[in-house]
Write an enzyme that holds these catalytic residues in place. Structure first.
Site, PDB file in Angstrom:
ATOM      1  CG  ASP A   1       4.167  12.456  -4.493  1.00  0.00           C
ATOM      2  OD1 ASP A   1       4.173  11.838  -3.422  1.00  0.00           O
ATOM      3  OD2 ASP A   1       3.471  13.476  -4.699  1.00  0.00           O
ATOM      4  CB  ILE A   2      -0.515  11.007  -6.768  1.00  0.00           C
ATOM      5  CG1 ILE A   2      -0.441   9.521  -7.151  1.00  0.00           C
ATOM      6  CG2 ILE A   2      -1.783  11.636  -7.340  1.00  0.00           C
ATOM      7  CD1 ILE A   2      -1.569   8.690  -6.597  1.00  0.00           C
TER       8      ILE A   2
ATOM      9  CG  HIS B   1      -9.854  10.005   3.279  1.00  0.00           C
ATOM     10  ND1 HIS B   1      -8.499  10.246   3.229  1.00  0.00           N
ATOM     11  CD2 HIS B   1     -10.386  11.023   4.028  1.00  0.00           C
ATOM     12  CE1 HIS B   1      -8.209  11.332   3.925  1.00  0.00           C
ATOM     13  NE2 HIS B   1      -9.334  11.828   4.422  1.00  0.00           N
TER      14      HIS B   1
ATOM     15  CG  ASP C   1      -8.547   4.305   0.191  1.00  0.00           C
ATOM     16  OD1 ASP C   1      -7.533   4.984   0.447  1.00  0.00           O
ATOM     17  OD2 ASP C   1      -9.332   3.880   1.065  1.00  0.00           O
TER      18      ASP C   1
ATOM     19  CD  GLU D   1       0.760  11.580  -1.343  1.00  0.00           C
ATOM     20  OE1 GLU D   1       0.960  12.801  -1.202  1.00  0.00           O
ATOM     21  OE2 GLU D   1       0.442  10.828  -0.401  1.00  0.00           O
TER      22      GLU D   1
ATOM     23  NE  ARG E   1       7.843   3.067 -22.069  1.00  0.00           N
ATOM     24  CZ  ARG E   1       9.156   2.946 -22.155  1.00  0.00           C
ATOM     25  NH1 ARG E   1       9.826   3.625 -23.086  1.00  0.00           N
ATOM     26  NH2 ARG E   1       9.816   2.164 -21.327  1.00  0.00           N
TER      27      ARG E   1
END
Length: 321
Positions: free
Chosen positions: A196-197, A209, A213, A239, A259
């Protein structure tokens, strides 16, 4: 278990038709295929293809370019189908005079069928249905270059996320179930990464936005470069991205996740000449972590560990509870 077939006058064996789920999926896919076969364009239909018409891979197109083609679970086949009902080397196809193909069952456990009739050797005609084992169904068609391209584009649009080009959640779910069955049967490792970001809402709030994207597309490209070719990843929602790692233990999954985490943190994303620093949190799970080896259990464990990574400060990997 394969149902016993009864003999018919033509030397093949008749069997019960596919289940209603397979039949309805096949009917829908065939109807879609036929619509695009009838487009008013001058075409030379000289390209043989198999279009998958069962629930798992509906719409997938396999171009038959070689003189001889084999289909089965083993990766050495021309067409590999990861399906527990298909044998390692299930069926072979050989180009016949005139451009069609002859199909031969290669001693499979669950049989091969053309238009519902069990076969040892049979010729495939345009529009015939080929079923391998209890579930995998294909429609054999002669198409033009243009039609083949249209069919491939239709399939890609059904399994890809429109924004990022990563596979979509539905496709990943179908593949995960098949991969788990394969891993259990062959006693090979299988792991999942759920990432998850971090603070993605801030990206949207601070940069807009469109920038958000672009960050999602950037992460998709980075995952393609960082993961192995045989790994599968998809946009899981918002995300979140999910990765399936074949033949990878939980320890190795942790190394792969690290990594990815380092690669994301190393170079910022960019939008309109603005650098946007990004980090990700990752939760990892493996079949060895599961009690029942169900897809939801595997993903649930990865999600629990992703939450632990978030609660632990973000920008980190968690591989154990």
């Amino acid at each position: 278990m394969t149902e016993k077939a009864s003999s018919s006058d033509n030397g093949f064996q008749s069997v019960k038709p596919p289940s209603s789920n397979i039949a309805s999926t096949a009917a829908s896919t065939i109807a879609s295929t036929q619509r695009h076969m009838s487009m008013p364009v001058a075409m030379n239909r000289n390209r043989p293809v198999l279009v998958r018409i069962d629930a798992l891979g509906s719409g997938q197109v396999f171009a038959l370019k070689e003189v001889q083609v084999t289909i089965g679970r083993h990766p050495d086949n021309t067409i590999q189908i990861v399906d527990d009902g298909i044998s390692r080397f299930h069926a072979g196809l050989k180009r016949a005079v005139g451009g069609g193909y002859v199909v031969e069952d290669l001693g499979s456990s669950n049989g091969s069928y053309v238009n519902g009739l069990r076969l040892q050797v049979a010729e495939l005609g345009d529009g015939d249905t080929l079923q391998l084992g209890p579930k995998a169904c294909f429609r054999f068609s002669m198409v033009s270059d243009h039609q083949e391209q249209v069919l491939k584009e239709l399939y890609e649009s059904s399994v890809r996320d429109a924004l990022t080009g990563a596979h979509n959640r539905h496709y990943f779910g179908d593949r995960l179930a098949a991969e788990i069955a394969y891993a259990i049967r062959h006693q090979t490792p299988l792991s999942v990464l759920l990432l998850d970001i971090d603070h993605f809402k801030r990206v949207n709030d601070n940069h807009g936005h469109l920038a958000g994207d672009e960050v999602l597309r950037w992460l998709t490209q980075l995952l393609r470069q960082t993961l192995r070719a045989e790994d599968l990843f998809a946009r899981y929602g918002g995300e979140e991205f999910i990765c399936l790692l074949r033949g990878i233990s939980i320890h190795e999954a942790g190394l792969a996740a690290e990594r990815v985490r380092l690669a994301v943190a190393e170079v910022p994303a960019g939008f309109e000449r603005t650098a946007i620093p990004v980090t990700v949190s990752v939760g990892a799970s493996s079949l060895t972590c599961c009690v029942e080896s169900l897809p939801l259990e595997l993903i649930g464990i990865a999600n629990r560990r992703l939450c632990a990574a978030k609660n632990g400060g973000r920008n980190r990997v968690v591989v154990a509870d």
